[in-house]
Design an enzyme around this catalytic site. Structure first.
Site, PDB file in Angstrom:
ATOM      1  N   HIS A 146       1.357  -1.337  -6.919  1.00 37.41           N
ATOM      2  CA  HIS A 146       2.750  -1.622  -7.277  1.00 37.41           C
ATOM      3  C   HIS A 146       2.843  -2.142  -8.715  1.00 37.41           C
ATOM      4  O   HIS A 146       3.715  -1.751  -9.481  1.00 37.41           O
ATOM      5  CB  HIS A 146       3.339  -2.707  -6.371  1.00 37.41           C
ATOM      6  CG  HIS A 146       3.364  -2.368  -4.915  1.00 37.41           C
ATOM      7  ND1 HIS A 146       2.563  -2.999  -3.983  1.00 37.41           N
ATOM      8  CD2 HIS A 146       4.101  -1.468  -4.224  1.00 37.41           C
ATOM      9  CE1 HIS A 146       2.827  -2.512  -2.784  1.00 37.41           C
ATOM     10  NE2 HIS A 146       3.745  -1.588  -2.894  1.00 37.41           N
ATOM     11  N   GLY A 168       4.455   6.102  -6.869  1.00 34.52           N
ATOM     12  CA  GLY A 168       3.004   6.252  -6.916  1.00 34.52           C
ATOM     13  C   GLY A 168       2.554   7.557  -6.286  1.00 34.52           C
ATOM     14  O   GLY A 168       3.113   7.995  -5.272  1.00 34.52           O
TER      15      GLY A 168
HETATM   16  P1  AMP Z   1       5.516   0.750  -0.792  1.00 33.90           P
HETATM   17  O1  AMP Z   1       5.727  -0.701  -1.048  1.00 33.90           O
HETATM   18  O2  AMP Z   1       4.311   1.041   0.036  1.00 33.90           O
HETATM   19  O3  AMP Z   1       6.768   1.441  -0.308  1.00 33.90           O
HETATM   20  O4  AMP Z   1       5.194   1.397  -2.216  1.00 33.90           O
HETATM   21  C1  AMP Z   1       6.082   1.272  -3.299  1.00 33.90           C
HETATM   22  C2  AMP Z   1       5.647   2.222  -4.394  1.00 33.90           C
HETATM   23  O5  AMP Z   1       4.322   1.891  -4.808  1.00 33.90           O
HETATM   24  C3  AMP Z   1       5.599   3.682  -3.940  1.00 33.90           C
HETATM   25  O6  AMP Z   1       6.075   4.521  -4.986  1.00 33.90           O
HETATM   26  C4  AMP Z   1       4.140   3.908  -3.683  1.00 33.90           C
HETATM   27  O7  AMP Z   1       3.736   5.261  -3.824  1.00 33.90           O
HETATM   28  C5  AMP Z   1       3.513   3.044  -4.779  1.00 33.90           C
HETATM   29  N1  AMP Z   1       2.132   2.708  -4.429  1.00 33.90           N
HETATM   30  C6  AMP Z   1       1.665   2.181  -3.272  1.00 33.90           C
HETATM   31  N2  AMP Z   1       0.320   2.065  -3.301  1.00 33.90           N
HETATM   32  C7  AMP Z   1      -0.085   2.542  -4.510  1.00 33.90           C
HETATM   33  C8  AMP Z   1      -1.347   2.705  -5.147  1.00 33.90           C
HETATM   34  N3  AMP Z   1      -2.489   2.365  -4.548  1.00 33.90           N
HETATM   35  N4  AMP Z   1      -1.377   3.224  -6.389  1.00 33.90           N
HETATM   36  C9  AMP Z   1      -0.222   3.596  -7.020  1.00 33.90           C
HETATM   37  N5  AMP Z   1       1.004   3.470  -6.464  1.00 33.90           N
HETATM   38  C10 AMP Z   1       1.083   2.958  -5.236  1.00 33.90           C
END
Ligand code: AMP
Length: 289
Positions: A37, A156
């Site tokens: 994030h 991401g």
């Molecule tokens: P989430 O909180 O899981 O909904 O993720 C929020 C954003 O962070 C989304 O766009 C995810 O794809 C991105 N994200 C989560 N994990 C990673 C990671 N390991 N590397 C890059 N982006 C990430």
């Protein structure tokens, strides 16, 4: 960092910002923040005058048997991390502020307007195993984009299908913002960072590294000349079968329409979903010769 809970107040503040001529980058999240994030926040910091993040565990994208209730919520820590990463705004709505009827939270019944993903993008991968998940994602992101009105929005590559669906939604529905995709951030042993990794026991955590190993293995073999995708998939499944508790899918797909490939092409995505213990983990790699 200014923290705003009300969608109306946030929207008004963003409208005021527009008149100042400053550009805004936006990073939507569900919290329990990690380096993945924060890499998005840093990229947004680099590319815009101002940065907004949101934390919202969206009930609409969880299935009835999924982990909505136990999804990690660590707000004090998240606020600190966002401040340290120099975010300017944090949007922190409650489910009832986002969805006028809370019947969704109880039953996922749909009595409000929803945004459906492009049908061709929900034929494969996670969509097959999480019915309704991606319409929950498109609906909440459409709402967030209307509230925040960013110049650029950051996602991401870790959640590849989600990113492909949202990229298409932004184009199809003429959202006035630029879609930005950031690379997956990984732990030292290759495991893709995820808020759900904290569910893993130490023993499961070790086995979880097999997922990225299998994906990178496929990429390496392809780059060293193996062109038989069925064979590549078979080898990956063997490696995964020995380490994880259940492989939900392992597929090599087209990067744009996500259709399953039988023959190699210039750019492909290998993607996997596996259970390690009770935790469902996903990951992917891009393959180009
Ligand atoms: P989430 O909180 O899981 O909904 O993720 C929020 C954003 O962070 C989304 O766009 C995810 O794809 C991105 N994200 C989560 N994990 C990673 C990671 N390991 N590397 C890059 N982006 C990430």
């Amino acid at each position: 960092m200014r923290i705003i809970k009300s969608p109306d107040v946030f929207q008004k503040e963003m409208r005021r910002l527009k008149t100042t001529g400053k550009t805004l980058g936006f990073v939507p999240t569900m919290g329990a923040l990690h380096e993945g994030h924060l890499s998005l926040v840093r990229q947004a910091r680099h590319e815009n005058h101002l940065v907004a993040a949101s934390i919202f565990v969206n009930p609409l994208q969880f299935g009835p048997k999924e982990d909505f209730k136990k999804y990690p919520r660590v707000l004090a820590r998240d606020k600190r991390l966002l401040k340290d990463a120099r975010a300017d705004y944090l949007f922190l709505p409650s489910p009832s502020a986002m969805y006028s009827s809370d019947s969704r939270i109880k039953s996922l019944g749909n009595d409000g307007t929803v945004v459906e993903p492009a049908p061709e993008l929900v034929q494969t991968l996670c969509a097959r195993y999480r019915p309704g998940h991606f319409s929950g994602v498109t609906t909440v992101v459409a709402k967030l984009l209307n509230i925040v009105q960013p110049d650029k929005v950051y996602f991401g590559a870790k959640d590849y299908q989600q990113a492909a669906i949202l990229k298409r939604m932004i184009r199809d529905l003429n959202f006035e913002c630029e879609f930005r995709l950031a690379p997956t951030v990984r732990e030292k042993d290759g495991l893709a960072m995820s808020s759900r990794n904290i569910y893993l026991t130490p023993e499961e955590r070790l086995r979880a590294a097999a997922i990225s190993k299998a994906l990178f293995g496929v990429r390496e073999k392809f780059c060293s000349g193996e062109r038989n995708l069925t064979q590549l998939k078979r080898e990956a499944l063997k490696l995964l079968g020995a380490a994880v508790d259940r492989v939900q899918y392992f597929e090599i797909v087209d990067p744009d329409n996500l259709s399953i490939l039988k023959v190699p092409q210039a750019k492909m995505v290998a993607a996997a979903a596996c259970f390690v213990g009770k935790t469902r983990l996903i990951d992917n790699v891009i393959i180009r010769p």
